[in-house]
Design a protein around this motif. Structure first.
Motif, mmCIF file in Angstrom:
data_model
loop_
_atom_site.group_PDB
_atom_site.id
_atom_site.type_symbol
_atom_site.label_atom_id
_atom_site.label_comp_id
_atom_site.label_asym_id
_atom_site.label_seq_id
_atom_site.Cartn_x
_atom_site.Cartn_y
_atom_site.Cartn_z
ATOM 1 N N PRO A 91 0.834 -1.204 0.000
ATOM 2 C CA PRO A 91 0.000 0.000 0.000
ATOM 3 C C PRO A 91 0.872 1.259 0.000
ATOM 4 N N VAL A 92 0.541 2.198 -0.857
ATOM 5 C CA VAL A 92 1.270 3.457 -0.968
ATOM 6 C C VAL A 92 0.269 4.592 -0.745
ATOM 7 N N THR A 93 0.588 5.476 0.195
ATOM 8 C CA THR A 93 -0.290 6.613 0.462
ATOM 9 C C THR A 93 0.277 7.859 -0.213
ATOM 10 N N PHE A 94 -0.509 8.488 -1.043
ATOM 11 C CA PHE A 94 -0.124 9.742 -1.683
ATOM 12 C C PHE A 94 -0.694 10.897 -0.867
ATOM 13 N N THR A 123 -5.431 13.151 -0.472
ATOM 14 C CA THR A 123 -4.738 11.945 -0.046
ATOM 15 C C THR A 123 -5.537 10.705 -0.430
ATOM 16 N N PHE A 124 -4.821 9.667 -0.815
ATOM 17 C CA PHE A 124 -5.454 8.382 -1.102
ATOM 18 C C PHE A 124 -4.391 7.304 -0.975
ATOM 19 N N THR A 125 -4.828 6.082 -0.783
ATOM 20 C CA THR A 125 -3.901 4.956 -0.656
ATOM 21 C C THR A 125 -4.241 3.928 -1.722
ATOM 22 N N THR A 126 -3.212 3.453 -2.405
ATOM 23 C CA THR A 126 -3.435 2.466 -3.460
ATOM 24 C C THR A 126 -2.265 1.493 -3.479
ATOM 25 N N THR A 127 -2.410 0.418 -4.217
ATOM 26 C CA THR A 127 -1.330 -0.560 -4.371
ATOM 27 C C THR A 127 -1.091 -0.779 -5.854
ATOM 28 N N PHE A 128 0.191 -0.735 -6.260
ATOM 29 C CA PHE A 128 0.533 -1.014 -7.650
ATOM 30 C C PHE A 128 0.943 -2.481 -7.742
ATOM 31 N N PRO A 129 0.159 -3.314 -8.423
ATOM 32 C CA PRO A 129 0.456 -4.749 -8.416
ATOM 33 C C PRO A 129 1.715 -5.109 -9.213
ATOM 34 N N LYS A 130 2.013 -4.352 -10.289
ATOM 35 C CA LYS A 130 3.116 -4.743 -11.175
ATOM 36 C C LYS A 130 4.232 -3.716 -11.167
ATOM 37 N N THR A 131 5.452 -4.193 -11.394
ATOM 38 C CA THR A 131 6.571 -3.264 -11.535
ATOM 39 C C THR A 131 6.530 -2.643 -12.922
ATOM 40 N N GLY A 132 7.262 -1.541 -13.086
ATOM 41 C CA GLY A 132 7.304 -0.889 -14.393
ATOM 42 C C GLY A 132 7.259 0.609 -14.235
ATOM 43 N N GLU A 133 7.179 1.292 -15.375
ATOM 44 C CA GLU A 133 7.177 2.749 -15.345
ATOM 45 C C GLU A 133 5.882 3.280 -15.943
#
Ligand SMILES: [Cu+2]
Length: 176
Positions: A91-94, A123-133
């Motif tokens: 989880p990443v919080t912006f 503010t929001f929290t999300t998860t990035f499932p895959k690596t990449g740009e």
């Protein structure tokens, strides 16, 4: 006797209706006069001088509790930092705001999408499932340079991110 009883009930019902209407008026005025709850405000004139959004505090950090927090600021016509690093699968919080006019961003084709309004912390929290740009364009028309306002987001494998984040600094992927 019957008339007196009916009058008593009429008064009681009248009082109930009066109280209900009064509640509607008071809450209506209160809601329209107050900012919505759970909205954080911030003074855009002193953003760069003190507080959470000073330049040295922007970028990605791993907090003492092990949370990943990204802080960013939008202004005409760039994001600071312009390249953001985040781990995959965590989880990443912006937390972001704007200095001048309304901006916003979306991270690639993910659901990370928010408006940045001067005076407010988004503010929001999300998860990035895959690596990449991912590319991260500003998606609120903000002036003549709007179409040049882009950031980038690098999603790193979580082990690689954690190895970097342990040094305790504010991470970004801006090339120096
Ligand atoms: Cu913009």
């Amino acid at each position: 006797m019957a008339v007196a009883a009916e009058r008593r009930w009429a008064i009681v019902v009248g009082i109930i209706i009066f109280v209900l209407v009064l509640m509607m008026i008071v809450t209506g005025i209160h809601w329209s006069a107050m900012p919505p709850s759970r909205v954080e405000t911030i003074d855009p004139r002193t953003l760069h001088v003190s507080g959470e959004f000073v330049e040295a505090n922007l970028g990605t950090t791993l907090t003492a509790e092990g949370k990943v927090v990204v802080r960013l600021v939008a202004q005409q016509y760039s994001f600071e930092p312009p390249c953001i690093v985040v781990p995959a699968g965590m989880p990443v919080t912006f937390r972001g705001t704007a200095t001048d006019v309304v901006h916003g961003f979306v991270v690639g084709t993910t659901n990370a999408n928010v408006m940045l309004i001067p005076g407010f912390v988004a503010t929001f929290t999300t998860t990035f499932p895959k690596t990449g740009e991912h590319l991260m364009p500003c998606h609120e028309y903000c002036g003549t340079g709007h179409e040049t306002m882009w950031g980038r987001v690098q999603v790193l494998p979580s082990e690689e991110f954690m190895a970097k984040a342990k040094r305790g600094e504010r991470l970004n992927c801006v090339r120096r």
